[in-house]
Structures are given as structure tokens and as C-alpha cells.
Design a protein around this motif. Structure first.
Motif, PDB file in Angstrom:
ATOM      1  N   CYS A   1     -68.975  80.506  72.407  1.00 34.10           N
ATOM      2  CA  CYS A   1     -70.005  81.512  72.138  1.00 34.10           C
ATOM      3  C   CYS A   1     -71.041  81.068  71.122  1.00 34.10           C
ATOM      4  N   ALA A   2     -71.046  79.790  70.745  1.00 36.90           N
ATOM      5  CA  ALA A   2     -71.962  79.321  69.701  1.00 36.90           C
ATOM      6  C   ALA A   2     -72.654  78.028  70.121  1.00 36.90           C
ATOM      7  N   ASP A   3     -73.877  77.859  69.646  1.00 32.12           N
ATOM      8  CA  ASP A   3     -74.632  76.640  69.922  1.00 32.12           C
ATOM      9  C   ASP A   3     -74.109  75.452  69.111  1.00 32.12           C
ATOM     10  N   ARG A   4     -73.567  75.737  67.940  1.00 33.00           N
ATOM     11  CA  ARG A   4     -73.159  74.671  67.032  1.00 33.00           C
ATOM     12  C   ARG A   4     -71.846  75.058  66.360  1.00 33.00           C
ATOM     13  N   ILE A   5     -70.927  74.118  66.261  1.00 28.39           N
ATOM     14  CA  ILE A   5     -69.618  74.367  65.662  1.00 28.39           C
ATOM     15  C   ILE A   5     -69.519  73.590  64.356  1.00 28.39           C
ATOM     16  N   VAL A   6     -69.250  74.318  63.268  1.00 33.20           N
ATOM     17  CA  VAL A   6     -69.214  73.736  61.929  1.00 33.20           C
ATOM     18  C   VAL A   6     -67.825  73.958  61.338  1.00 33.20           C
ATOM     19  N   VAL A   7     -67.180  72.873  60.933  1.00 33.67           N
ATOM     20  CA  VAL A   7     -65.820  72.931  60.396  1.00 33.67           C
ATOM     21  C   VAL A   7     -65.859  72.830  58.879  1.00 33.67           C
ATOM     22  N   LEU A   8     -65.107  73.706  58.210  1.00 37.87           N
ATOM     23  CA  LEU A   8     -65.011  73.718  56.759  1.00 37.87           C
ATOM     24  C   LEU A   8     -63.572  73.434  56.363  1.00 37.87           C
ATOM     25  N   ILE A   9     -63.288  72.209  55.936  1.00 38.66           N
ATOM     26  CA  ILE A   9     -61.931  71.875  55.494  1.00 38.66           C
ATOM     27  C   ILE A   9     -61.996  70.953  54.284  1.00 38.66           C
ATOM     28  N   ASP A  10     -60.995  71.067  53.412  1.00 38.69           N
ATOM     29  CA  ASP A  10     -60.911  70.120  52.306  1.00 38.69           C
ATOM     30  C   ASP A  10     -60.147  68.877  52.763  1.00 38.69           C
ATOM     31  N   SER A  11     -60.299  67.794  52.013  1.00 32.28           N
ATOM     32  CA  SER A  11     -59.778  66.494  52.443  1.00 32.28           C
ATOM     33  C   SER A  11     -58.266  66.465  52.569  1.00 32.28           C
ATOM     34  N   SER A  12     -57.557  67.367  51.876  1.00 35.10           N
ATOM     35  CA  SER A  12     -56.098  67.375  51.956  1.00 35.10           C
ATOM     36  C   SER A  12     -55.601  67.723  53.356  1.00 35.10           C
TER      37      SER A  12
ATOM     38  N   TRP B   1     -62.508  66.582  68.406  1.00 30.05           N
ATOM     39  CA  TRP B   1     -63.723  66.217  67.670  1.00 30.05           C
ATOM     40  C   TRP B   1     -64.952  66.206  68.563  1.00 30.05           C
ATOM     41  N   SER B   2     -64.772  65.997  69.853  1.00 30.04           N
ATOM     42  CA  SER B   2     -65.914  65.994  70.770  1.00 30.04           C
ATOM     43  C   SER B   2     -66.609  67.342  70.825  1.00 30.04           C
ATOM     44  N   ARG B   3     -65.908  68.417  70.400  1.00 26.68           N
ATOM     45  CA  ARG B   3     -66.505  69.754  70.400  1.00 26.68           C
ATOM     46  C   ARG B   3     -67.174  70.083  69.069  1.00 26.68           C
ATOM     47  N   ILE B   4     -66.941  69.271  68.036  1.00 27.68           N
ATOM     48  CA  ILE B   4     -67.399  69.578  66.688  1.00 27.68           C
ATOM     49  C   ILE B   4     -68.752  68.932  66.420  1.00 27.68           C
ATOM     50  N   ASP B   5     -69.693  69.703  65.888  1.00 32.24           N
ATOM     51  CA  ASP B   5     -71.004  69.166  65.523  1.00 32.24           C
ATOM     52  C   ASP B   5     -71.023  68.665  64.085  1.00 32.24           C
ATOM     53  N   THR B   6     -70.535  69.476  63.163  1.00 32.20           N
ATOM     54  CA  THR B   6     -70.622  69.154  61.735  1.00 32.20           C
ATOM     55  C   THR B   6     -69.299  69.439  61.049  1.00 32.20           C
ATOM     56  N   LEU B   7     -68.908  68.553  60.130  1.00 28.62           N
ATOM     57  CA  LEU B   7     -67.742  68.754  59.278  1.00 28.62           C
ATOM     58  C   LEU B   7     -68.201  68.724  57.831  1.00 28.62           C
ATOM     59  N   ILE B   8     -67.872  69.764  57.072  1.00 27.61           N
ATOM     60  CA  ILE B   8     -68.164  69.805  55.643  1.00 27.61           C
ATOM     61  C   ILE B   8     -66.843  69.631  54.908  1.00 27.61           C
ATOM     62  N   VAL B   9     -66.775  68.630  54.026  1.00 29.09           N
ATOM     63  CA  VAL B   9     -65.523  68.260  53.381  1.00 29.09           C
ATOM     64  C   VAL B   9     -65.813  67.767  51.973  1.00 29.09           C
ATOM     65  N   ASP B  10     -64.805  67.786  51.105  1.00 30.11           N
ATOM     66  CA  ASP B  10     -65.000  67.324  49.731  1.00 30.11           C
ATOM     67  C   ASP B  10     -64.929  65.798  49.641  1.00 30.11           C
TER      68      ASP B  10
END
Length: 259
Positions: free
Chosen positions: A198-209, A222-231
Motif C-alpha cells: 500500500c506504499a510507494d516507498r518502504i523505510v525501515v527503522l532499526i538499530d544496529s543490534s 531486502w529487494s522490497r526495501i527502499d531505505t534503511l535508517i540505522v545507527d
């Protein structure tokens, strides 16, 4: 079949799969659902498993596939600095007028705190996030329909299968490896795949642990993920793996600023 024999069979089942519904165990053990529920209560009271909505789950360390997910309350107080920094970077991706989906989870909740008063349309299945936005937010809010699953505190059911179409879907995960995002609870796997459609872009929010946490099911590759935000604790080999799979990796400073 004795009580102790059924309990042993239930625990054996949980070593292979971290969750079992009362109905599935009833069929598996060939006893009534009422009997299974009494067994679940006893195992929970003995600290051998965790009673959850609709069934029973393995406690931490009880599965053969890695650590089972902590409760929502436990996760909320872990890696707070990293979660805040990741949420701030995610909030910067949200534009006025956006329609976004924010999944349940403690990191996603912190994103919600930062955008609750923005001029956006927010869809969420998170009970804590919906309650917070309803109390202090001003953004347009749509809450998923369905039943309340008290762990992991999300709403899910037939009515929640297709929210609105969004520019971005923000989510977290229990773990991650070279296959993608990982979850132990089958409900969370189902939710991730439904909302991703249901979204144009998939953004993942996870810490490195999370790259050290194993879980048995891939919720999204990962082929479905656009952006990963991580520490900035992300290992070099993990960053190289992600970039090799075409993921836009955004690293936020946390540990270097604490030195």
C-alpha cells in the motif's frame, strides 16, 4: 494423556515455532480448547512460556531459531538514544501533505511522537501510537480495524488488510540478516507484507543490534526495501551487504557522540 505429558509436547512445539494458537494445539494434542487454555495458564505461571492473545509464545531464549521478541514495554526502554536519532532522521523524510503508514513498535512510536502535530495523514495499527496521537496530536489519524493483539499491541484483522495508499511505509523488525527483515510472530510477517503493498516507498527503522538477533521468518526481503535508517554501530560488512542489495542506507550518529 497426563498434564505433564501435554506440557512437554507444548514446550517441544514452541522450540520449533515461537507461537502456537490454542486452536492449533487443541488439534495437535487432540484435546479440547478449554484443556489447552488451562495448560497455557499453568506453563505461564511456571515461567516456562508466555501466555499471549489467542495462544502461547516461547519466552526469551526458548526457541531454536534465536531470541524471541521482547514485550513492547521491554523494547521501549532499550537503545533509547539510537531510537530517537533514527526517528528524527525518519521524520525529516516526511513532507507536509504526506499520507504515511507507521507500523507498531517502539522505534516507530518515537517517529510518531515527532510527527504527531504535522500536516499529514497518518495510518497506524499501533495502539500506543494511536492513543498518543489522539491525545496530543493534530495530524489526520486513521487507525487499523480488527482485533487488539495485546502483544505486540497492534490491531489486526480483515478490516485492517488494506489501509489507504501512502507515499511511505515506516516499519521496524525483530531482527535482520542477509535475507531481509526477520520476525518470530507470524502476525507481524503478515502485517508487513500487506502494508508494503500500500506504499510507494518502504523505510525501515532499526538499530544496529538487530543484525545480531535471529528470528525464523522473513517478513520482507531486502529487494522490497527502499531505505534503511540505522545507527553508527552498523558493522561494515552489514553495510556492504545492504548496499550490494540496492538499499539506501542512512546512518545516524549515536555512539560517536557519546564517546
Amino acid at each position: 494423556m497426563s498434564d505433564s505429558h501435554r506440557h512437554d509436547l507444548i514446550l517441544e512445539h514452541l522450540r520449533a515455532s515461537p507461537f502456537a494458537s490454542a486452536r492449533d494445539l487443541s488439534d495437535h494434542l487432540r484435546v479440547s480448547v478449554a484443556t489447552v487454555r488451562r495448560d497455557i495458564d499453568k506453563l505461564h505461571d511456571q515461567g516456562l512460556a508466555r501466555k499471549v492473545y489467542g495462544g502461547i509464545s516461547a519466552i526469551d531464549g526458548a526457541t531454536a531459531h534465536g531470541v524471541f521478541a521482547r514485550t513492547y514495554a521491554e523494547r521501549s526502554d532499550v537503545d533509547v538514544a539510537a531510537k530517537n536519532a533514527i526517528a528524527a532522521e525518519a521524520a525529516a523524510m516526511v513532507q507536509d501533505g504526506d499520507a504515511i503508514i507507521v507500523h507498531g513498535g517502539s522505534t516507530c512510536f518515537r517517529l510518531g511522537e515527532q510527527i504527531a502535530r504535522r500536516n499529514i495523514r497518518l495510518f497506524t495499527n499501533s495502539m500506543p501510537l494511536a492513543a498518543m496521537v489522539g491525545e496530543v496530536g493534530t495530524c489526520a489519524l486513521t487507525v487499523a480495524g480488527g482485533e487488539l493483539h495485546r502483544e505486540p499491541l497492534i490491531l489486526h484483522g480483515p478490516a485492517s488488510g488494506a489501509p489507504f495508499f501512502a507515499s511511505k511505509f515506516f516499519l521496524s523488525a525483530q531482527g535482520a540478516d542477509e535475507r531481509g527483515l526477520l520476525e518470530s510472530h507470524p502476525l507481524l510477517v503478515d502485517v508487513a507484507s500487506r502494508y508494503a503493498e500500500c506504499a510507494d516507498r518502504i523505510v525501515v527503522l532499526i538499530d544496529s543490534s538487530k543484525f545480531a538477533v535471529g528470528a525464523r521468518q522473513v517478513s520482507l526481503p531486502w529487494s522490497r526495501i527502499d531505505t534503511l535508517i540505522v545507527d553508527d554501530g552498523l558493522a561494515k560488512e552489514h553495510r556492504a551487504m545492504l548496499e550490494g542489495k540496492g538499499v539506501d542506507v542512512r546512518i545516524v550518529a549515536v555512539r560517536s557522540s557519546d564517546a
